[in-house]
Design a protein around this motif. Structure first.
Motif, mmCIF file in Angstrom:
data_model
loop_
_atom_site.group_PDB
_atom_site.id
_atom_site.type_symbol
_atom_site.label_atom_id
_atom_site.label_comp_id
_atom_site.label_asym_id
_atom_site.label_seq_id
_atom_site.Cartn_x
_atom_site.Cartn_y
_atom_site.Cartn_z
ATOM 1 N N GLY A 187 -3.496 5.276 -12.250
ATOM 2 C CA GLY A 187 -2.879 6.427 -12.894
ATOM 3 C C GLY A 187 -2.035 7.165 -11.883
ATOM 4 N N PHE A 188 -0.943 7.755 -12.334
ATOM 5 C CA PHE A 188 -0.002 8.376 -11.418
ATOM 6 C C PHE A 188 -0.631 9.601 -10.756
ATOM 7 C CE2 PHE A 188 3.935 10.660 -10.201
ATOM 8 C CZ PHE A 188 4.526 9.635 -9.489
ATOM 9 N N THR A 191 -7.233 2.840 -7.449
ATOM 10 C CA THR A 191 -6.007 2.657 -6.682
ATOM 11 C C THR A 191 -5.403 4.006 -6.314
ATOM 12 O OG1 THR A 191 -4.411 2.706 -8.517
ATOM 13 C CG2 THR A 191 -5.561 0.627 -8.106
ATOM 14 N N THR A 192 -4.383 3.973 -5.485
ATOM 15 C CA THR A 192 -3.605 5.174 -5.216
ATOM 16 C C THR A 192 -2.820 5.554 -6.471
ATOM 17 O OG1 THR A 192 -1.501 4.169 -4.566
ATOM 18 C CG2 THR A 192 -3.226 4.248 -2.897
ATOM 19 N N GLY A 193 -2.320 6.782 -6.477
ATOM 20 C CA GLY A 193 -1.530 7.226 -7.609
ATOM 21 C C GLY A 193 -0.160 6.592 -7.688
ATOM 22 N N LEU A 194 0.206 5.797 -6.689
ATOM 23 C CA LEU A 194 1.517 5.139 -6.679
ATOM 24 C C LEU A 194 1.410 3.629 -6.866
ATOM 25 C CD1 LEU A 194 3.095 7.064 -3.659
ATOM 26 C CD2 LEU A 194 3.646 7.377 -6.083
ATOM 27 N N ALA A 195 0.201 3.125 -7.050
ATOM 28 C CA ALA A 195 0.002 1.673 -7.071
ATOM 29 C C ALA A 195 0.405 1.050 -8.398
ATOM 30 C CB ALA A 195 -1.457 1.343 -6.774
ATOM 31 N N ASP A 196 1.022 -0.100 -8.322
ATOM 32 C CA ASP A 196 1.273 -0.962 -9.471
ATOM 33 C C ASP A 196 0.083 -1.917 -9.571
ATOM 34 O OD1 ASP A 196 2.041 -2.932 -11.250
ATOM 35 O OD2 ASP A 196 4.034 -3.221 -10.396
ATOM 36 N N ALA A 245 5.041 1.123 -14.433
ATOM 37 C CA ALA A 245 4.357 -0.105 -14.026
ATOM 38 C C ALA A 245 2.859 -0.006 -14.301
ATOM 39 C CB ALA A 245 4.617 -0.382 -12.551
ATOM 40 N N GLN A 246 2.274 1.159 -14.061
ATOM 41 C CA GLN A 246 0.861 1.350 -14.347
ATOM 42 C C GLN A 246 0.578 1.221 -15.835
ATOM 43 O OE1 GLN A 246 0.279 5.192 -12.613
ATOM 44 N NE2 GLN A 246 0.266 4.426 -10.513
ATOM 45 N N LEU A 247 1.494 1.707 -16.642
ATOM 46 C CA LEU A 247 1.323 1.606 -18.086
ATOM 47 C C LEU A 247 1.424 0.161 -18.558
ATOM 48 C CD1 LEU A 247 0.794 3.331 -20.541
ATOM 49 C CD2 LEU A 247 3.257 3.656 -20.793
ATOM 50 N N VAL A 254 8.014 1.332 -23.248
ATOM 51 C CA VAL A 254 8.133 1.731 -21.849
ATOM 52 C C VAL A 254 9.309 0.998 -21.244
ATOM 53 C CG1 VAL A 254 5.677 2.197 -21.607
ATOM 54 C CG2 VAL A 254 6.530 -0.086 -21.110
ATOM 55 N N ALA A 255 9.612 1.350 -20.025
ATOM 56 C CA ALA A 255 10.737 0.723 -19.340
ATOM 57 C C ALA A 255 10.495 -0.762 -19.174
ATOM 58 C CB ALA A 255 10.936 1.389 -17.981
ATOM 59 N N PRO A 256 11.564 -1.573 -19.149
ATOM 60 C CA PRO A 256 11.385 -3.009 -18.959
ATOM 61 C C PRO A 256 10.759 -3.319 -17.612
ATOM 62 C CG PRO A 256 13.697 -2.375 -18.708
ATOM 63 C CD PRO A 256 12.982 -1.187 -19.230
ATOM 64 N N PRO A 257 10.098 -4.477 -17.512
ATOM 65 C CA PRO A 257 9.441 -4.819 -16.248
ATOM 66 C C PRO A 257 10.420 -4.827 -15.091
ATOM 67 C CG PRO A 257 8.768 -6.315 -18.007
ATOM 68 C CD PRO A 257 9.896 -5.492 -18.550
ATOM 69 N N SER A 258 9.951 -4.361 -13.966
ATOM 70 C CA SER A 258 10.774 -4.372 -12.762
ATOM 71 C C SER A 258 10.744 -5.761 -12.145
ATOM 72 C CB SER A 258 10.247 -3.338 -11.766
ATOM 73 O OG SER A 258 8.871 -3.526 -11.552
ATOM 74 N N PRO A 259 11.696 -6.087 -11.269
ATOM 75 C CA PRO A 259 11.715 -7.397 -10.634
ATOM 76 C C PRO A 259 10.458 -7.627 -9.818
ATOM 77 C CG PRO A 259 13.759 -6.182 -10.238
ATOM 78 C CD PRO A 259 12.793 -5.234 -10.841
ATOM 79 N N PRO A 260 10.142 -8.898 -9.531
ATOM 80 C CA PRO A 260 8.975 -9.170 -8.698
ATOM 81 C C PRO A 260 9.062 -8.423 -7.384
ATOM 82 C CG PRO A 260 9.845 -11.192 -9.652
ATOM 83 C CD PRO A 260 10.835 -10.117 -9.969
ATOM 84 N N PHE A 261 7.920 -7.915 -6.930
ATOM 85 C CA PHE A 261 7.916 -7.120 -5.712
ATOM 86 C C PHE A 261 7.921 -8.020 -4.489
ATOM 87 C CE2 PHE A 261 5.594 -4.317 -8.753
ATOM 88 C CZ PHE A 261 6.589 -3.364 -8.834
ATOM 89 N N SER A 262 8.681 -7.616 -3.503
ATOM 90 C CA SER A 262 8.631 -8.304 -2.221
ATOM 91 C C SER A 262 7.466 -7.753 -1.426
ATOM 92 C CB SER A 262 9.942 -8.084 -1.455
ATOM 93 O OG SER A 262 10.148 -6.702 -1.255
#
Length: 308
Positions: free
Chosen positions: A13-14, A101-106, A150-152, A211-219
């Motif tokens: 959660g954020f 997780t942290t509030g910023l984690a995907d 991303a969390q959603l 929700v927003a479309p999925p973001s690209p794969p994370f590096s």
């Protein structure tokens, strides 16, 4: 031989969504009261691990790294260590693992990583991911922060928290944005663990999540649009001085301040300080009894480029 894998529940959660407050309740209720706990925080000094009130001896703090980025190896190592400690009976036997997780984690990379480590893949399984979303600024959070979307996307169930702070119309707008998700409401951590777990067993709604479309794969490693700063506070301060210090920080950083929290030793007590974006003022409460190993001060999570 076919082995029963240990279920893993993820709580995300954020920043300021109330996930720690809710999880603190759940950890006192079966079956989480008998779980192993892994808490991840990105700040230099972690306080969530200390304030959750978890009474079990199977707990791990992963501080100063986000598990969806550079913290993934540490997470898998923690799961390995917990398994071997359980097997050799050096800790009480746990039947499941809870990860905050942290509030910023995907949660996506976290879940995916459990299939990359052979031992973790063989011994553990993801049983469910809960995402907390604060009702009072849910729409703004989802529109401004990719991490929240991303969390959603990674949620098996969404817990809309702080519902006491919004009216019927605003809550309906939030639920419309969450179309396609399993949803429960919570105010002041009112949602029981049994109801949350039951939510996971319900069929998911058919509507597509808005929700927003999925973001690209994370590096690897990736970074978030936020940084942490720690401000030490000497134990000579009193409660009035602490309130003044927090107010000064809020005024200095303005909208760039996403989260503020800490454990502060004062002249006559030890205080827990909590402030989240959208809060009218910081919450300052008495700290749990044993905080001797926590550094006194405030952790700030701010947008990059914010004034120092």
């Amino acid at each position: 031989m076919n082995r029963e894998r240990i279920p893993v529940y993820v709580m995300t959660g954020f920043l300021g969504s109330g996930k720690s407050t809710l999880l603190a309740r759940w950890l006192k209720e079966a079956p989480f009261s008998g779980a192993a706990l892994i808490v991840n925080e990105i700040g230099e000094v972690g306080i969530d691990h200390a304030t959750l009130g978890f009474s079990g001896d199977a707990s791990v703090l992963l501080a100063d790294a986000c598990v969806c980025c550079s913290g993934l190896p540490a997470l898998n190592e923690a799961l390995e260590q917990l398994f071997w400690a359980r097997l050799h009976r050096s800790i009480a036997r746990f039947e499941m693992v809870v990860i905050e997780t942290t509030g910023l984690a995907d949660p996506g990379p976290l879940v995916a990583s459990l299939s990359l480590n052979p031992l973790v893949k063989e011994r553990y399984r993801i049983a469910g991911t809960f995402t907390a979303l604060a009702a009072n600024h849910a729409l703004d959070t989802l529109s401004r922060f990719a991490e929240a979307s991303a969390q959603l996307r990674g949620a098996d169930a969404v817990i809309v928290t702080k519902t006491d702070l919004v009216g019927t119309r605003e809550l309906a707008a939030v639920e419309a944005r969450l179309s396609g998700a399993r949803i429960a409401h919570s105010a002041h951590a009112s949602l029981a663990l049994s109801d949350a777990l039951a939510l996971l067993a319900e069929p998911a709604p058919r509507a597509e999540r808005a929700v927003a479309p999925p973001s690209p794969p994370f590096s690897r490693p990736r970074s978030h649009d936020a940084i942490t700063r720690f401000i030490a506070i000497e134990p000579t301060s009193d409660i009035d001085a602490l309130h003044a210090r927090v107010s000064e920080l809020k005024e200095r950083y303005g909208d760039a301040l996403l989260r503020l929290k800490g454990i502060v030793r004062l002249k006559d007590c030890v205080a827990v300080v909590q402030f989240a974006r959208g809060d009218a003022r910081a919450q300052i409460t008495a700290a749990p009894a044993d905080m001797s190993d926590v550094k006194s001060g405030l952790t700030l999570i701010v947008k990059p480029g914010a004034a120092r």
